[in-house]
Design an enzyme around this catalytic site. Sequence first.
Site, short mmCIF file in Angstrom:
data_model
loop_
_atom_site.label_atom_id
_atom_site.label_comp_id
_atom_site.label_asym_id
_atom_site.label_seq_id
_atom_site.Cartn_x
_atom_site.Cartn_y
_atom_site.Cartn_z
N GLU A 241 0.83 -1.17 0.10
CA GLU A 241 0.08 -0.28 -0.28
C GLU A 241 1.17 1.34 -0.24
OE1 GLU A 241 -0.53 2.50 3.31
OE2 GLU A 241 1.63 1.43 3.75
N THR B 122 2.82 -2.96 4.06
CA THR B 122 2.54 -1.39 4.78
C THR B 122 3.77 -0.95 3.66
OG1 THR B 122 4.06 -0.78 6.74
CG2 THR B 122 1.28 -1.88 5.90
N ASP B 123 3.88 0.09 3.73
CA ASP B 123 4.93 1.47 3.45
C ASP B 123 5.50 1.69 4.66
OD1 ASP B 123 7.34 2.81 2.01
OD2 ASP B 123 5.95 3.55 0.23
N TYR B 124 6.39 1.94 4.32
CA TYR B 124 8.12 2.20 5.64
C TYR B 124 6.71 2.98 6.53
CZ TYR B 124 12.89 3.83 7.64
OH TYR B 124 13.02 3.25 8.44
N SER B 125 6.72 2.56 7.55
CA SER B 125 6.27 2.92 9.19
C SER B 125 4.77 3.23 9.09
CB SER B 125 7.40 3.72 9.65
OG SER B 125 7.10 4.58 11.29
#
Length: 903
Positions: free
Chosen positions: A238, A271-274
Amino acid sequence: VDNRISPLLDQIGQLSQVDLNLLLKDDDGGLDMSKVEEHVGRRGVGSIFNNINDGKLHNASEYRRMIKLIQTVASEHSRPPVLFGLDSIHGANYVGGATVFPQALNLAATFNPKFSEKVGEVASRDTRAAGFSWIFAPLLGVGVEPRWSRIYETFGEDGLVVERMASAMIRGIQMEDTEGGTPARAAACAKHFIGYSQPRNGNDRAPSHITRRDLYEYFVPPWQHILNSVDRPWTVMEDYNQVDGVPTVANEELLTYLLRYRFQYTGMVVTDYSEIYNLEEWHHTASNKIDAIRQVYDKSDGIDMSMIPFDVDTFQTSIEILEQDGKISRERISKSAQRVLDLKQNILQLTHNVSLDDPNVPKVGSDRTEALQIAKESIVLCQNNDNVLPTSPGKELNVLVTGPTSHSLAYQSGGWTWQWQGAPDDEWFSYGTTLFEAAQRHTNWTVTHSCGIDILGQDCSGNNGGSSIEDAVKAAKTSDVVIIAVGEENYAEKPGDLPDGSMELPKGQVDLVKALATDSETITVLVYFGGRPRWLKAMQPHVDAIIIAFLPGPDGGEAVLDIITGQTNPSARLPITYPSDASSLPYNHAISQRCTAGTGPLPHWEYTPSCPIQWQFGHGLTYTNFEYSDLTISGTELWYWGAGQISDPTKPACLDISITVTNTGNLAGKETILLFRFDKYRVGVTPEYKRLQDFTKTSELQPGQSEIIKFRIPSHALTSIGPQDDSHPIYVERGFRLGIGPYSDCRADGANELCFPGSIHFRSGLDYQGVCDVACDIWQRQSCHLSWDCWKDCQIAQQKEEAWGWDYVDCLEHVIMSHDTVECWKLTNYCRNVFHHHLSGSAKVEIGVLSFFVMATISLVVALLLVRRKTRRKEKAPHHELVPNYDDYNDDNGIALQKFTIL
């Protein structure tokens, strides 16, 4: 496999992904085995990603030894093998010694999906040689915002090109290794789902303001085709973004409805980063991290794995607490953990162990020849006044090469090259050829280099008493050819935002070009290296030829020079509309989106059908000539039949098109064939000015040689979002014309020889109803149509003036999403009791028992809520309301089924 992760904490571990740098020592960048024991051994982290960020470039063997140690710890603690992911964007661009290919925008300019597949195949092999088996590529965003810092990671502004190039890359990435390499297979990760590529002000991670209709018309189709194809990616990522104000990571419509239900995607989603923590820290839609985690894993069935990347304790402890408090179900956690294990099984990671010796390690970096060929076919010749190019072969020439990108491997390659923001300097490269170096190697050329100006438009003379521009002008006075290479510095993602939003290059670069354009006897060639289509309007009148190289990679200098000298006949085309100023629009803008021409004081009264641009989508010159002839089409009608609608075999459901392409020039060359559709009208919805319907590329044609190109257009390829509903493609009546090539305009000039003669009419039967098409398709996909005629009953319902509006479709979809298994009687009983007489056996009995209570309860609720019912979109019968109207019960996210399913 299920038993290996049955305890709750083991399952939560599989949902956890951490940054590799979390496990490294602070001093020397080596593995800290105590941290590995803590996170992989005790916490059971299921995935690790990223390159080593210690300011050094590490080769495949170094990564492989590190991964082997980590996998050993996982095995000792009876953990499943750890899944390692890497951003191999254009080749294995984080692995020392690997071949770096042109960026995705360059691949799109070739209009050759085979090149994209090759890049995916090599990236997979070299990444797997380093021990990684998960590749965060390709990017499926439709690149319609030229200011965006990730535009060079896209395949351009057209969804069809995105679909075909991305699909080919996925095929290459996921190809199984048959020569004994381990990991034997890599998973592609299609990203970023969805709408990320149109940030409102051009800045990365800015909200996407996309209407729902545009989302489903332009951004959804590439995803839908790819996720429903045999080459579907095993994972999806995402995005950082928010569409219509709702962050994607917690967006039920996008992740649960669209991805899981509409696309039927069962693969693993990360997910994307954090991005889960960003619900608190960036989007401000969660009060704290535990609330953010609850929002993601409570209702939505979208996200499986969290790219944490550092605070593992908060993530794992929060999920455990939420499960104990009943705010996240154990079933939800188990389902996502199982998807992670299924992925590991698909890529053979559960059965193949990583060894230190691997047959792929010696192959890393062995594909430089292929990368150079792709680069040559990705560079676009956009201007060639008086055919000044190619330069005369064998003629002795004095050549000046100047400009900030003229002697830089880093600026030819861009971001995501050796480091996230790109290589800091050329010392990071083990191979490559700058434009200056390529010119030096050319026989019969005497080459001089002058820096001209630096990348920020500042003087680069080193304070020698003069200016660097003056030095370049002095050198140009004795030159026959001046090659000026301009462009951008390196960047990736958010750090690449344009500070003032302007697409103009630094003034010093413009001044350099103008200062060198004083001698009419000198041939001046402008070369642009950069990830965005920066404006060249101020430079264009002062040069003879313009080459758009974008980011062709380390050997891009050689590829550009081969085009200048004619050793390569250019065949690339622009995969985006090249803007001239802020008013420029993508090529497929709405026909009603016009600009006003004129100079002097307002008002101006000349309305132009399109706004100013520098070059059209698909523009590209060559050194030979191609002629199109024998344009034939199979008919003037194209018929569409809905799901369950009785088709007429005498009506054509496909159009067959044929064109003869002949090389009428003196040089061998390849031609890209672009087939455009021009809708003269589209009932109820404003059409685009034009739209790419198909494309292909010829083989290399010798002078005088011809090739017959054939296209087939099936009727379903013309479905689009209609006027009554904003999310389902259906038949919409239209009349259209077809044209060949970017210069065909079948609106402004109907007699253009590049336009097929006559109009084509898109038709369907008189009984067609878009809502029936969608509803019957849903019934068919649930295998609930076998004993009755859905289409006929739909027509009967219409004749009886019963409700068959789009609310009914909404209800069917919501019921399906709220049940793991859907029995046909539920679709009937929960939504509309029209078809109950067609069901048999026990279903009839069950409906008979339940129908009184169900319908009585629904009627009561509807009566109480009539005062606030909304007017819903209707097709054919706008006054026929559906019972129940689900919008009355929707929560903020648009789905609220529990009031019905508990009945």
